[in-house]
Design an enzyme around this catalytic site. Sequence first.
Site, PDB file in Angstrom:
ATOM      1  N   SER A 240      -3.253   2.955  -4.186  1.00  0.00           N
ATOM      2  CA  SER A 240      -2.473   1.739  -4.418  1.00  0.00           C
ATOM      3  C   SER A 240      -2.691   1.199  -5.819  1.00  0.00           C
ATOM      4  O   SER A 240      -1.790   0.606  -6.417  1.00  0.00           O
ATOM      5  CB  SER A 240      -2.866   0.651  -3.416  1.00  0.00           C
ATOM      6  OG  SER A 240      -2.299   0.873  -2.162  1.00  0.00           O
TER       7      SER A 240
ATOM      8  N   HIS B 136      -3.381  -7.829  -2.085  1.00  0.00           N
ATOM      9  CA  HIS B 136      -2.970  -6.481  -2.496  1.00  0.00           C
ATOM     10  C   HIS B 136      -1.777  -6.511  -3.453  1.00  0.00           C
ATOM     11  O   HIS B 136      -1.785  -5.869  -4.509  1.00  0.00           O
ATOM     12  CB  HIS B 136      -2.639  -5.667  -1.250  1.00  0.00           C
ATOM     13  CG  HIS B 136      -2.475  -4.205  -1.469  1.00  0.00           C
ATOM     14  ND1 HIS B 136      -1.312  -3.645  -1.948  1.00  0.00           N
ATOM     15  CD2 HIS B 136      -3.325  -3.169  -1.266  1.00  0.00           C
ATOM     16  CE1 HIS B 136      -1.448  -2.329  -2.023  1.00  0.00           C
ATOM     17  NE2 HIS B 136      -2.663  -2.014  -1.612  1.00  0.00           N
TER      18      HIS B 136
ATOM     19  N   ASP C 142       5.461  -4.855  -1.747  1.00  0.00           N
ATOM     20  CA  ASP C 142       4.042  -4.946  -1.409  1.00  0.00           C
ATOM     21  C   ASP C 142       3.821  -6.130  -0.470  1.00  0.00           C
ATOM     22  O   ASP C 142       4.707  -6.463   0.324  1.00  0.00           O
ATOM     23  CB  ASP C 142       3.222  -5.078  -2.703  1.00  0.00           C
ATOM     24  CG  ASP C 142       1.843  -4.455  -2.596  1.00  0.00           C
ATOM     25  OD1 ASP C 142       1.047  -4.952  -1.780  1.00  0.00           O
ATOM     26  OD2 ASP C 142       1.555  -3.492  -3.325  1.00  0.00           O
TER      27      ASP C 142
END
Length: 775
Positions: free
Chosen positions: A556, A218, A143
């Site tokens: 996600s 994220h 990620d």
Amino acid sequence: MDSTRIVSIVLFVFIRLQHSFGTAAVSSNVHIIYLGERRHDMPEHVEDSHHRILSDILGSKEAAVKSILYSYKHGFSGFAAVLSPIQAKRIADIPGVVCVFPQRILNLHTTRSWDFLQVKSHLKNGILRRAHFGAASIIGVIDSGIWPESESFNDDGFHSVPSYWKGMCQEGEEFNRSNCNRKLVGARWYIKGYEAEFGKLNPNDGIEFLSPRDAAGHGTHTSSTAAGASIEGASFAELAKGLARGGAPLARIAAYKVCWSFGGCSSADILAAFDDAISDGVDLISVSLGSLPPLSSYVEDPVAIGSFHAVTKGIPVVCSAGNIGPSPETVVNTAPWVITVAATTIDRAFPSVITLGSNQIFVGQTLFAGKEYDRFFPIAYGEDIKSADADENEARSCETGSLNATLVKGKVLLCFESRYQRSAVAAARTVQEGQGVGLIFARFLTKEVTVCLDVPCVHVDFTTGTSLLTYIASTSNPIVKFSLPRTIVGQQISPQVALFSSRGPNSLSPTVLKPDIAAPGVDILASWSPASSDQSLDSNKTQLPNLNFKIVSGTSMACPHISAIVALLRAIHPTWSPAAIKSALVTTASLTDQYGQNAVAEGAPPKQADPFDYGGGHVDANKALDPGLIYDMDRNDYAQFLCSMGYNKTAISWLTRSLLPCHAPSNFLVNLNLPSITIPALQRSLQVSRTVTNVGPVVSIYTARIQAPPGIKVRVEPSLLLFNSSVNKAMFKVTLCSKLSIQGSHSFGNLFWEDGHHVVRIPLIVRTIIPEFQV
């Protein structure tokens, strides 16, 4: 380009507030030379072989070493190098090279959700307690990195790092070895592919760290969703307040940073991360990134390649399905060996009361933070105050530059989502630039609530928006106020498939149902990076909430929910293959909401959900513990699948390190032992087979039950499966006959195997094709 504009773009990329992510259309000088399985057991010998191949092309070992960015030598064999197209073509012709392809740039696709899934600690026989909260697992997260100081990654109460762990804590900017601990056991970062594509990362372009440290938020969000430690009193601006935790709170995390704030995620870096993760000793890999259709072949897709080698070594790989729904054929990460996850809603809402000057009351949803706006302001419709050079359609949705800034100042704007402008964040920015005080954004029916940091924004449906428009037209002094939001739980029907969640059918391999499974991915609270560029978007920094936690939506966010459940399943069933784990998830999934009604897929209009929306259905973690029967596969099945897809036979033998000839039988694709049956082109009749393995009571009797797709006759032989101490596998055949004499669309049904306790269900998807439509 000014810094505000740059960070605005970053926000769009990383939190999925727009649904238009994809592969960057750039011409790359970086090429991936993929050589399949390693031919040597010693990594240094593998690397030497790469240098020899490249030396023959470039003329010297020195030139080869300078050209190579990464040598993939642990989980598989290959390398990334800076090459001209002519040099790349010459390498492609060398025997033993599976394929050569230019690198691409992929993009990133968050705790009420765990209680909603019944993954609770007080359930005595529940998955969480039986798996000891995931204590035996290390989850590799590929990620945007991690924020190690987050409370989610504290190691209080953890024992020493497992002895099989071989990974490292790679140092870099504002990140050293002490940032890893018994919870965050490893961290690496990869930037060579990114910088070969875009040049050296310029720190003046915004916040980023040349290290595993997460500047975007994220990666911190996905990691904490999967395995974050329990944190009391977590919230975003006092919303969704409560206990935050990951699904496997005692699992360890290894962070692999491949995504960068200003250029996405390069395929060369992604493959390097997979290569290291396999060697480091992760128990599973979670990947919340991907590209857009048209999809690349499986031997040119970095996620498909890396996951193939992980899965064939017993490491499950979980991927996000993409965020460009509800259009069909948009699902990505479609390889049969990965678990592809769609996004669904949970039963939490954030209502805000809208009051008009006429005393009419409406309810929308919002996540705005800051001073209370519970007083009246003038309200205007975007189209009524358009700028001189804008057209009406642009002004209706408040596109950039479409409004008369003088008339916006001091007002709340009513704007409508359009085909070309679907983002409340973009509309809010237009309002903020004109010094407006708020936004009411009318859009398609969806439960997702996006975070607007520029000005307060309230989401409503088109019906409410139209009522507000009628009010504005009926008075010379329209005014409106809206209240601060509240957190409401249990009063919103869920799960429903999210509007943005990418849909099937699978455009690359239509006989493989994708997505596989659905999990919560809408308005998820989890840890966030306090360095995130989100904090640069608000001119009044004093109004911003503490961004240690954030509410975000996307597949996600759904992906790490399944990753956590896979970690728990592996802890309970350590001998199960990745295919067996996927089968357990799919065959026990739910097709209904919490009231027992058929699940709905958000869309225009909403509809009853089908396998192209949610695969096998919405995950039921506790039922997946005991599926009864599983549909298993191994490396040879995947190799024969690639043969049937038409890939080069020699290349497949190198890929699998197998000397077996590539001789997939007729109809192998429809006979691949998946926990689903998908027939994309049924002419008259077709017989397919599946094999099930008994993982329930040794002596078991299962009876078949069919819900035939409309227009299709289905027969199962045998209709009774008997298992005992000497028989734990059984093959059955399914004959499908079309009752239609015209071209049909996809129709859906189910095949059940039942023993009085277990209900083992797989989807049936059939489309009738008449000869006139066959090429």
